[in-house]
Each structure stands twice: as C-alpha cells, then as structure tokens.
Design an enzyme around this catalytic site. Structure first.
Site, PDB file in Angstrom:
ATOM      1  CE1 TYR A   1     -81.987 -10.327 -37.160  1.00 13.51           C
ATOM      2  CE2 TYR A   1     -83.424  -8.584 -37.988  1.00 13.51           C
ATOM      3  CZ  TYR A   1     -83.259  -9.835 -37.425  1.00 13.51           C
ATOM      4  OH  TYR A   1     -84.354 -10.604 -37.137  1.00 13.51           O
TER       5      TYR A   1
ATOM      6  CB  THR B   1     -89.908 -13.572 -29.590  1.00 14.89           C
ATOM      7  OG1 THR B   1     -89.278 -14.863 -29.603  1.00 14.89           O
ATOM      8  CG2 THR B   1     -88.975 -12.583 -30.237  1.00 14.89           C
TER       9      THR B   1
END
Length: 258
Positions: free
Chosen positions: A137, A172
């Site tokens: 990431y 989210t």
C-alpha cells in the site's frame, strides 16, 4: 461550472466528492465498476484501457471535453513482506497505481488539445509516511504522489494543473476491499478505518476546498499533517515511533505463532 469525472464514485470518498461537486453546481459523471449506477454514471474499471477510452469518448460526445479528472478508485491492502503474496501485490499495483496511470494517459491528450484541465489523484498519507506492515500500500501510494508531482511540472506548459490527495484513515467501506494472506494486518487496518472520527464527507469538504485553491498537495486531516511534518522536521522522533509499531507487531505475531 466545471465538467468533472470521478472514479470510484459509487461509495466512500468518491461518492462524497460527487455530492460536493454537484452541490457546488458542477456537471459530474460518476464512474465505478458496477454495470448501472443511475443517471450521470458510466461503468469504468480502471484496469481496462477500453473503459478509459469509452470515458474519454463520453466526455467529448456529451460535454465537448472535461475540466477535472478525479482518479479516486482504489482498494485497501497491506501485510508483512513475507506474508502478503505476489498476487496481492499485482492486484494493488494494477488498481491503485496503474489505474491512475491509465486515467492520466487517457485524458492528457484531451487536456493538451484544450490547453486546460485539472487532474486530482487520490493517494494517501501512506504515500508520504511509510508505516511497517504496509509495504504494498505504501509503495503504490508513494507512486501516485511521485506521478502527480511529475505531471504537475510536465503538464504546466499546457495549462493543466495537478493535485494529489493524502488523507489518513477515515470512515468508509474501503475496509471491505481488504483481502489477503496477512489476516492480522487486515484486521488492524479495518479497525483503524471503522473507528476513525473522520467521515468521507469531512475529507471531501477539505479536498474540494483545496481543489478550488489549486493546491498541489492536499493533506485533509490533522493526523496526516502531523505525521508528514514529523517525518520532515523531527525525523528521529518519527523513526522511533515507526519502530515501536513494528516491535509491537513482532510481539503480537510471535505470541500468536507460539
């Protein structure tokens, strides 16, 4: 009134950005991987060059061009270097990094012809600071930061601006995209996302304000700003904190394995 295309618009930050742009009176085309997203929606898989070509054609045919491209689509991933698989690396590179590259390549010729345009790339605080157990990431998000800086210089002679967005964790459904071999890391990331005090709407409000001011680097929350400033101006403190995180992870892993 600007003509805006947002990828990853079906949920999370993408949906919040669409709502903000619409509220400000802009024309907005939301795109995502679903077949049908309602009005002002186009199916777009950022891994598909054909989908990108179709998006360019849609903007030219329906709007006569585009003003703002928001490369926002992405997935969450991470893991220890010896646990996360190479297939997982391939997946996150293809979506989070090459998806942005494909979007820029698709629309830059149009922006050059227009002698105007604005590219907004969603990266992450992980593109600026690099915690342990997040190699894949961190790597792709750092790549998006580097790409954005490069294009900000490369495209300036054509009247094209570039911003890169680098938030820390916020609430989210991004956690739903977490999958992979390092389940412990995935559980930690999910907890950080779901327990954040910040919502996608909070982040979107700051992002849109930064776009209006044409800020190249948009860091929309205090934790991300503090981490970035700590790395730049208090590097020994930053390094100590990162090593503490890594040591706690080692202890948890060895306790679990033992």
């Amino acid at each position: 009134m600007s003509r805006v295309l947002v990828t990853g618009a079906a949920s999370g930050l993408g949906a919040a950005l669409v709502a903000r742009f619409v509220a400000d009176g802009h024309q907005v085309l939301g795109t995502d991987v679903a077949e049908d997203g309602g009005t002002s929606y186009l199916k777009l898989d950022v891994r598909s060059p054909a989908d990108w070509d179709a998006a360019v054609a849609w903007c030219e045919d329906n709007w006569g061009g585009l003003d703002i491209l928001v490369n926002n689509a992405g997935i969450a991933t991470g893991g220890r270097i010896d646990v996360e698989t190479l297939d997982e690396w391939d997946r996150v590179v293809d979506i989070n990094l090459m998806g942005v590259v494909r979007g820029c390549r698709a629309f830059v010729p149009l922006f050059k012809r227009q002698r105007s345009g604005y590219i907004v790339n969603t990266a992450s605080a992980a593109g600026l600071v690099h915690p342990p157990m997040m190699s894949s990431y961190n790597t792709v998000k750092a790549g998006v930061v580097a790409l954005s800086e490069t294009l900000s210089h490369e495209l300036r002679p054509y009247g094209v601006d570039v911003s890169v967005v680098c938030p820390s964790f916020f609430r989210t459904n991004l956690a739903d995209s977490i999958q992979g071999a390092d389940s412990a890391m995935g559980a930690t990331a999910r907890q950080l996302i779901e327990k954040s005090p910040r919502s996608a709407d909070d982040i979107a409000a700051v992002v849109v304000a930064g776009i209006k001011k044409k800020r190249h680097l948009i860091i929309p929350d205090r934790p991300a700003r503090m981490a970035y400033l700590s790395k730049r101006f208090a590097r020994p403190l930053y390094d100590r904190q990162m090593r503490k995180v890594a040591e706690r992870a080692r202890q948890r892993a060895e306790a679990k394995d033992g």
